[in-house]
Design an enzyme around this catalytic site. Structure first.
Site, mmCIF file in Angstrom:
data_model
loop_
_atom_site.group_PDB
_atom_site.id
_atom_site.type_symbol
_atom_site.label_atom_id
_atom_site.label_comp_id
_atom_site.label_asym_id
_atom_site.label_seq_id
_atom_site.Cartn_x
_atom_site.Cartn_y
_atom_site.Cartn_z
ATOM 1 C CE1 TYR A 41 -5.888 28.524 52.738
ATOM 2 C CE2 TYR A 41 -7.430 27.909 50.684
ATOM 3 C CZ TYR A 41 -7.618 29.301 51.658
ATOM 4 O OH TYR A 41 -7.893 30.452 52.146
ATOM 5 C CE LYS A 167 -6.025 28.883 47.983
ATOM 6 N NZ LYS A 167 -6.403 30.326 48.928
ATOM 7 C CD GLU A 199 -3.540 38.867 50.856
ATOM 8 O OE1 GLU A 199 -3.231 38.265 49.516
ATOM 9 O OE2 GLU A 199 -3.623 38.032 52.043
#
Ligand code: PMP
Length: 322
Positions: A41, A167, A199
């Site tokens: 995505y 992603k 992250e």
């Protein structure tokens, strides 16, 4: 029958060649996105400008990442850049016409591509068409209070797979981290893998010490946010030293400032980590400089887009009069 709980908005979305209300959009249960999380995505901001235009901010970079994502999992990109741009414009126009999106509202484009529908076999089936879904909804940026006071974050061990650079819609690891934050009354979970910063559940993380901004280097352990390259550029513009390097848990905890970044958060200061103040417990100077530079970058791109549009209009007027 409606597929949506009544409380959800019902924008016009694109699904496999058609524009339909979200409540009517359907994919077969054998879609590999549903069965395997076999898809990718992209999320890109579309900023509202005066005069009713929208700037798809850093869109070239978003489309390049989309191309990399499909490439990494062996799906043929369903559109080229011009095709994606035209498609987003179509969905935006449909929602404006429908009243679901006001001219002055910032928006977010969500694009999803899955491998498509096939008999449930793990390996890639031959000859299937990817499923393409696009949704454009209003974007609610963090409010002024969040920027003024900063947000609280918690830390947790990064237990995701080692292809975080893709992603992927297989987001269970990120979902569990976001839930951990929610359960701990925190804005975001900052992850550490083997004692090193990676992250957030849906953001990149930046650390400031002695005026130097650092972030973990681009690798398979993090998703390279579109803001990664942008912030690199902004540090150069602001005269802030930037260092892409491994950051230890001790360094994270001793930071003067921590900043998170993403398409929907832009840049946000983290002023509390696991209940302890970050630095002086208030947003710092590097955040302030980056936030201002970010807003200038938005204004600059809007102007460039406006000039490019003006150029196209002038050119076609000249062609008509020639
Ligand atoms: N890391 C993860 C895991 C994310 O989900 C996101 C948000 N898409 C980011 C980083 C930041 O990426 P971007 O700046 O492109 O929004």
């Amino acid at each position: 029958m409606t597929a949506l709980p009544d409380v959800l908005p019902d924008p016009i979305v694109y699904l496999n060649g058609e524009l339909v209300p979200l409540s009517e959009a359907r994919v077969p249960v054998l879609d590999r996105g549903f069965i395997f999380g076999d898809g990718i995505y992209e999320v890109a901001p579309l900023y509202a400008q005066a005069g009713g235009r929208r700037t798809a901010f850093r869109f070239r970079q978003h489309l390049a990442r989309l191309a990399r994502s499909v490439g990494k999992i062996g799906i043929a990109n369903p559109f080229d850049d011009a095709g994606w741009r035209a498609l987003i414009e179509r969905v935006v126009a449909a929602n404006e016409a429908d009243g679901g999106l006001r001219d002055d509202q910032d928006a977010i484009a969500y694009i999803q591509v899955t491998r498509g529908v096939a008999k449930r076999v793990h390996a890639f089936p031959a000859g299937i068409q990817p499923t393409v879904f696009v949704m454009v909804t209003p974007l609610n940026l963090p409010d002024a209070a969040q920027r003024a006071h900063g947000v609280r974050c918690v830390t947790a061990e990064d237990r995701r797979w080692l292809n975080c650079d893709i992603k992927s819609v297989s987001l269970l690891g990120n979902v569990l981290m976001a839930q951990y934050a929610a359960e701990n009354d925190a804005f975001e979970t900052i992850q550490l893998r083997d004692g090193m910063l990676t992250e957030g559940s849906s953001s990149n993380v930046w650390v400031v010490k002695g005026g130097v901004l650092s972030a973990p280097p681009r690798s398979h352990k993090i998703l390279e946010g579109i803001r990664y390259g942008l912030i690199e550029e902004l540090t150069a513009e602001c005269g802030i030293r930037f260092d892409a390097r491994d950051i230890t848990e001790a360094e994270l905890r001793a930071a003067d400032e921590i900043i998170v970044s993403s398409a929907t958060k832009e840049v946000l200061p983290v002023t509390q980590l696991d209940g302890q103040p970050v630095g002086e417990g208030k947003p710092g100077e590097v955040f302030a400089a980056l936030y201002s530079a970010y807003q200038r970058a938005k204004a600059h791109e809007a102007l460039e887009a406006q000039e490019a549009q003006q150029g196209v209009e002038n050119e076609s007027r000249e062609r008509v009069t020639a």
